[in-house]
Write a protein that holds these residues in place. Sequence first.
Motif, mmCIF file in Angstrom:
data_model
loop_
_atom_site.group_PDB
_atom_site.id
_atom_site.type_symbol
_atom_site.label_atom_id
_atom_site.label_comp_id
_atom_site.label_asym_id
_atom_site.label_seq_id
_atom_site.Cartn_x
_atom_site.Cartn_y
_atom_site.Cartn_z
ATOM 1 N N VAL A 1 -6.529 2.874 6.911
ATOM 2 C CA VAL A 1 -6.549 3.003 4.691
ATOM 3 C C VAL A 1 -7.996 2.754 4.105
ATOM 4 C CG1 VAL A 1 -5.226 1.495 2.815
ATOM 5 C CG2 VAL A 1 -4.496 1.501 4.519
ATOM 6 N N CYS B 1 1.236 5.993 -0.390
ATOM 7 C CA CYS B 1 0.607 6.392 -0.893
ATOM 8 C C CYS B 1 1.738 8.404 -1.440
ATOM 9 C CB CYS B 1 -0.474 7.525 0.672
ATOM 10 S SG CYS B 1 0.428 8.363 1.383
ATOM 11 N N GLU C 1 5.145 3.353 1.287
ATOM 12 C CA GLU C 1 5.023 2.483 1.168
ATOM 13 C C GLU C 1 4.441 2.711 2.622
ATOM 14 O OE1 GLU C 1 5.895 -1.435 2.148
ATOM 15 O OE2 GLU C 1 7.710 -0.727 0.907
ATOM 16 N N PHE D 1 -6.015 -1.781 8.583
ATOM 17 C CA PHE D 1 -6.411 -1.319 6.842
ATOM 18 C C PHE D 1 -7.647 -1.042 7.027
ATOM 19 C CE2 PHE D 1 -9.515 -2.964 4.787
ATOM 20 C CZ PHE D 1 -8.475 -2.926 2.923
ATOM 21 N N SER E 1 -6.079 -0.090 -7.282
ATOM 22 C CA SER E 1 -5.737 -0.892 -7.708
ATOM 23 C C SER E 1 -5.776 -1.359 -9.001
ATOM 24 C CB SER E 1 -5.755 -2.152 -6.524
ATOM 25 O OG SER E 1 -4.951 -3.206 -7.172
ATOM 26 N N ILE F 1 -9.008 3.416 -2.528
ATOM 27 C CA ILE F 1 -8.133 2.930 -2.881
ATOM 28 C C ILE F 1 -7.509 2.682 -4.350
ATOM 29 C CG2 ILE F 1 -7.536 0.506 -2.494
ATOM 30 C CD1 ILE F 1 -8.617 0.878 0.216
ATOM 31 N N VAL G 1 -4.875 5.824 -2.104
ATOM 32 C CA VAL G 1 -3.950 5.195 -1.452
ATOM 33 C C VAL G 1 -3.559 4.037 -2.804
ATOM 34 C CG1 VAL G 1 -2.930 3.151 -0.506
ATOM 35 C CG2 VAL G 1 -4.207 5.489 0.825
ATOM 36 N N PHE H 1 1.164 -1.131 -0.299
ATOM 37 C CA PHE H 1 -0.366 0.008 0.459
ATOM 38 C C PHE H 1 1.012 1.295 -0.169
ATOM 39 C CE2 PHE H 1 -2.692 -2.687 1.571
ATOM 40 C CZ PHE H 1 -3.542 -2.892 1.022
ATOM 41 N N PHE I 1 -2.276 0.136 -4.068
ATOM 42 C CA PHE I 1 -2.231 -0.417 -3.799
ATOM 43 C C PHE I 1 -1.803 -1.240 -4.590
ATOM 44 C CE2 PHE I 1 -2.896 -5.734 -3.015
ATOM 45 C CZ PHE I 1 -2.629 -5.695 -2.282
#
Length: 179
Positions: free
Chosen positions: A74, A56, A139, A71, A81, A79, A126, A54, A128
Amino acid sequence: RGAPIRVDILRGDGERLVQALRDRQLDAVVIETRSFRPAPDLCVEPVVEMRGAFMCRRGHPLARKRGAISFDAVREYPIASTRLGDDVVREMVDAYGPEGHPDECVSLRCNELSSLVEVVRDSDAVLFAIRAAAPDLVELPVRPAIATRAHFGLITLAGRTDAPALSMLRGLIAKRLHD
């Protein structure tokens, strides 16, 4: 001195790239192999494993926290991905519960990883993804940690003679693709 070698680097959905390989528009494709469906007409050569994380932007509120980050913390942010393989999905659900399933927690999905990196650099989202995709991002020490790794392979057509540039591509992969 032989004929010049031309290398075209294309990004895109793995299925489309494999179809271009089958259509002989490409000589090889490098993709994450756990989301790849094996087929008798294709050869898969494992080339590298890369660690997921993860991440940012610097200055992000989570980057300023000391110590482990839950989590749940987060999930207070979008998020981003790429599409994740079944193995990674299982790891996320095992570690974070049902809310760790990407269908529940990923709010920005794109097959183009570099586009996601750009969004995260300019927002509170963020990312992933594989750690090496964005060395400038911070990280996050998310706990519980998951030891997910992306498995990249070089895909070629079975029975086809390697293009002359493939040995150069293998060297480039070994030199550039690593944690």
